[in-house]
Design a protein around this motif. Structure first.
Motif, short mmCIF file in Angstrom:
data_model
loop_
_atom_site.label_atom_id
_atom_site.label_comp_id
_atom_site.label_asym_id
_atom_site.label_seq_id
_atom_site.Cartn_x
_atom_site.Cartn_y
_atom_site.Cartn_z
N VAL A 66 -6.30 1.98 -7.20
CA VAL A 66 -7.32 1.98 -8.63
C VAL A 66 -8.60 2.68 -8.27
CG1 VAL A 66 -5.84 -0.42 -8.69
CG2 VAL A 66 -7.94 -0.52 -7.60
N ASP A 67 -9.25 3.27 -7.46
CA ASP A 67 -10.03 3.41 -7.74
C ASP A 67 -9.97 4.71 -6.49
OD1 ASP A 67 -10.78 2.32 -4.66
OD2 ASP A 67 -11.68 1.23 -6.30
N GLU A 68 -11.46 5.45 -6.23
CA GLU A 68 -10.17 6.88 -4.69
C GLU A 68 -10.57 5.70 -3.84
OE1 GLU A 68 -13.96 10.51 -5.09
OE2 GLU A 68 -13.88 9.67 -6.59
N LEU A 69 -11.73 4.48 -3.80
CA LEU A 69 -11.62 3.79 -2.08
C LEU A 69 -10.47 3.74 -1.63
CD1 LEU A 69 -13.27 3.30 0.05
CD2 LEU A 69 -13.78 0.77 -1.16
N ARG A 70 -9.49 2.49 -2.42
CA ARG A 70 -8.56 2.65 -1.86
C ARG A 70 -7.19 3.10 -2.10
NH1 ARG A 70 -13.02 -0.27 -3.84
NH2 ARG A 70 -11.88 -2.94 -2.84
N ALA A 71 -6.89 4.27 -2.85
CA ALA A 71 -7.03 5.69 -3.11
C ALA A 71 -6.37 6.38 -1.35
CB ALA A 71 -6.74 6.82 -4.02
N TRP A 94 1.08 -1.06 -0.07
CA TRP A 94 -0.36 0.03 -0.07
C TRP A 94 0.71 1.21 -0.24
CZ3 TRP A 94 -5.42 -0.11 -0.89
CH2 TRP A 94 -5.69 -1.13 -1.10
N GLU A 95 1.99 1.07 0.44
CA GLU A 95 3.14 2.39 0.42
C GLU A 95 3.79 2.31 -0.93
OE1 GLU A 95 4.70 3.90 4.33
OE2 GLU A 95 3.87 1.72 5.04
#
Length: 184
Positions: free
Chosen positions: A65-70, A57-58
């Motif tokens: 890939v999308d707003e939620l994961r970002a 994640w770092e």
């Protein structure tokens, strides 16, 4: 407060007999909830295997890939982490290797932030539970029996009284359970 939180099978395991945990992949609803919880943390203490699973994640931009994961990646990158390992010489991202005993690192983490501190990784959390350091247990109970693997909780010498303080059922049929350790 020190919190231990993991995805778990109905029979109490965080990995299956082969070490797999693909059955814990959260729905978007559950992922949002995880992201909110990470946003409430001031420090994360983790064992080597959990660190190695989460460092992506770092370090890997493709995780956004999308707003939620970002949003999760942004929170995870900003969160200071202390990694307990006997084999790693260095760590990446916003992490450092533990320099002191578990009890001392927990105390330092709790003193360093007004927010809650989380601990993850079964072996590390088991040691913290045995030392009486964990204040809250949180499980995401998945609708599966895996029949063996890494247990969520260690065998304990004495019972640990708990108070159920929250439950939530997600659309994916995962049940969140939050327990506070009752002080005796």
């Amino acid at each position: 407060m020190l919190i231990y939180s993991m995805g778990v099978s109905v029979d109490g395991f965080i990995t299956d007999r082969e070490g797999g945990f693909a059955w814990t992949v959260p729905s978007d609803e559950q992922f949002r909830f995880h992201t909110e919880q990470v946003g409430e943390l001031g420090v994360y203490l983790c064992g080597r295997r959990l660190y190695e699973a989460m460092v992506v994640w770092e370090t890997d931009p493709s995780m956004r890939v999308d707003e939620l994961r970002a949003a999760f990646a942004d929170l995870w990158c900003a969160l200071p982490k202390v990694v307990f390992s006997r084999t790693l010489d260095s760590v990446e991202g916003n992490a450092r290797l533990a320099r002191a005993s578990l009890a001392e690192e927990v105390a330092e983490a709790l003193d360093s932030t007004p927010k809650d501190v989380a601990i993850g990784g079964a072996t590390l959390a088991a040691a913290a539970i045995e030392l009486g350091l964990v204040d809250e247990l949180r499980s995401f109970r998945n609708s599966i029996v895996v029949g063996g693997g890494t247990p969520f909780l260690p065998a304990v010498a004495e019972s640990i009284p708990l108070e159920l303080i929250e439950t939530r059922t997600f659309g994916s049929q995962v049940i969140f359970e939050r327990y506070r350790v009752r002080q005796t």
